[in-house]
Design an enzyme around this catalytic site. Sequence first.
Site, PDB file in Angstrom:
ATOM      1  N   GLU A 232       0.873  -1.165   0.000  1.00  0.00           N
ATOM      2  CA  GLU A 232       0.000   0.000   0.000  1.00  0.00           C
ATOM      3  C   GLU A 232       0.911   1.216   0.000  1.00  0.00           C
ATOM      4  O   GLU A 232       1.498   1.565   1.028  1.00  0.00           O
ATOM      5  CB  GLU A 232      -0.904   0.000   1.243  1.00  0.00           C
ATOM      6  CG  GLU A 232      -1.812  -1.206   1.363  1.00  0.00           C
ATOM      7  CD  GLU A 232      -2.885  -1.243   0.297  1.00  0.00           C
ATOM      8  OE1 GLU A 232      -3.172  -0.194  -0.313  1.00  0.00           O
ATOM      9  OE2 GLU A 232      -3.427  -2.331   0.057  1.00  0.00           O
ATOM     10  N   CYS A 266      -2.186   9.053   2.138  1.00  0.00           N
ATOM     11  CA  CYS A 266      -1.995   8.582   0.758  1.00  0.00           C
ATOM     12  C   CYS A 266      -3.200   8.918  -0.108  1.00  0.00           C
ATOM     13  O   CYS A 266      -3.088   8.975  -1.334  1.00  0.00           O
ATOM     14  CB  CYS A 266      -1.770   7.069   0.747  1.00  0.00           C
ATOM     15  SG  CYS A 266      -0.262   6.562   1.594  1.00  0.00           S
TER      16      CYS A 266
END
Length: 517
Positions: A232, A266
Amino acid sequence: MAGITVRNPLSGEILYNIAEPTDDEIRQVFATAQTAHANVSAMSVQERVAETLKLKRYIMERREQICDKVIRETGKSRLDALLTEIFPVIDLIDYYAKNAAKILADQKAPTPLILMGKKSYVCFEPIGPVLVISPWNYPFTLSFLPTLCAFLAGNSAILKPSKETPLKGVMEDIVKNSGFMPDAIQVFYGTREAATKLIDLKPAKIFFTGSVAAGKKIMAQASQHLIPVELELGGKDPMIVFDDVDLERTVNGALWGAFTNTGQSCTSVERVYVQESIYDQFVAMAKEKAARLSTFASKPDDQGDLDVGTMTTESQLTTLDEHLQDAIDKGATILAGGPRKPGSSIFPPTVLADANNSMKAVTDETFGPLLPIMKFSTEEEAIALANDSPYGLSASVWSKDLERAQRVARKIVTGNVSINNVMATEGNSGLPFGGVKDSGFGRYKGPYGLYTFSNVKSILVDKQSAKLEPNWYPYTKEKYAALSKLIDAAYSGGIMGLIRTAIVGMRLESLARKQRL
């Protein structure tokens, strides 16, 4: 020996130090995980769910104390800490309490006609000790979520938190004092060097959240041992705004998506594309509203009413400074915010107009409270601009025309899209989360969050009998001819095809009885 020094990002105060683990300590952590895995994997799903509910109750009771510790190490606002650290963990446990047993139950699979009499199904089995390497920006939630998924799938887990915000003692306290089973989840503190040594002990899987550069290094090392990885990584998330939106709601969404967690997510909104007919209105409203946001510079005492916290790491402040200066040098206009005071970790929420793709603030991951706004004319142009990035983690599309919004959402190359909302997919524990392109691969949360940490095993069951399979030895010309006819019949479709398949199948069974080894 090298170690870790943890500081309060707002005051600079040294909070504590952590010594680097010895090689013996690293081996012991892994050995304990292997022993614990035998116990965890032997439990039923319901028993594992019951263990996580202990964690849920304890976290709910102690959430203010946990928030205090998160804020002290990250500089988040208190409401951000509650919303983005505590809530997701509680909600995920609640989701799996209701759904994990069904998700991990054996799944019946269809069996083709040519395998008549047999049964097929899929089962989900534990894989072994899992290593979770978590990031500094969400040190509580991004430690717990994948770790919980790994545990509920039947595995022990080793958590290696970021050296920037390790939250030393927080998870251990929760695990120990909630009554959660010992050793099933261990916390392992150390630098990247220590993590490298742990990877060489060959965990069953690595789940990493962090930068693209670090993800590539972990993947390279894992490949030497054929350890599967889930990555991720970063994002440069676009927000597409069409001219039929409710302007105030949309601007408010853009500002929250860009500045929540001080932009250190993110999935922060890092690029806004506004249809040209409402661009000036959007920019004017964004300027006005951004100027109202409070920071530690204006409200040093946070009782849950501070909007934007401080930056967490010095390296990210440097990136912010560089991106802002680059944008200014290339013609961007500062609408609100602007450069930080020298030496301060408080970076004001900053909105830029007249941005373009020559600027680092538009092309590179900024990871801070910097929002560039650009214009587009057509739907096709908006899609092209959104996809003009090496990243593909999340996005949002805003329009009253839901058919258009969904059409555009499907054309953006990304792992997650919110329509008329921002970062909303992350608020649903039933939805998988993950990215594409340089944002990584793999998914967690939802059903996929358990399958990620499972051996997905296919099983086909046949009866024990004297019957011989027609495709077994010996091969004969007669079998070849009959099998050719079976293929024609089985895949020709229709009722006649079924009848012909049954007839040819019986012919093959007869041949198998007669033509034996």
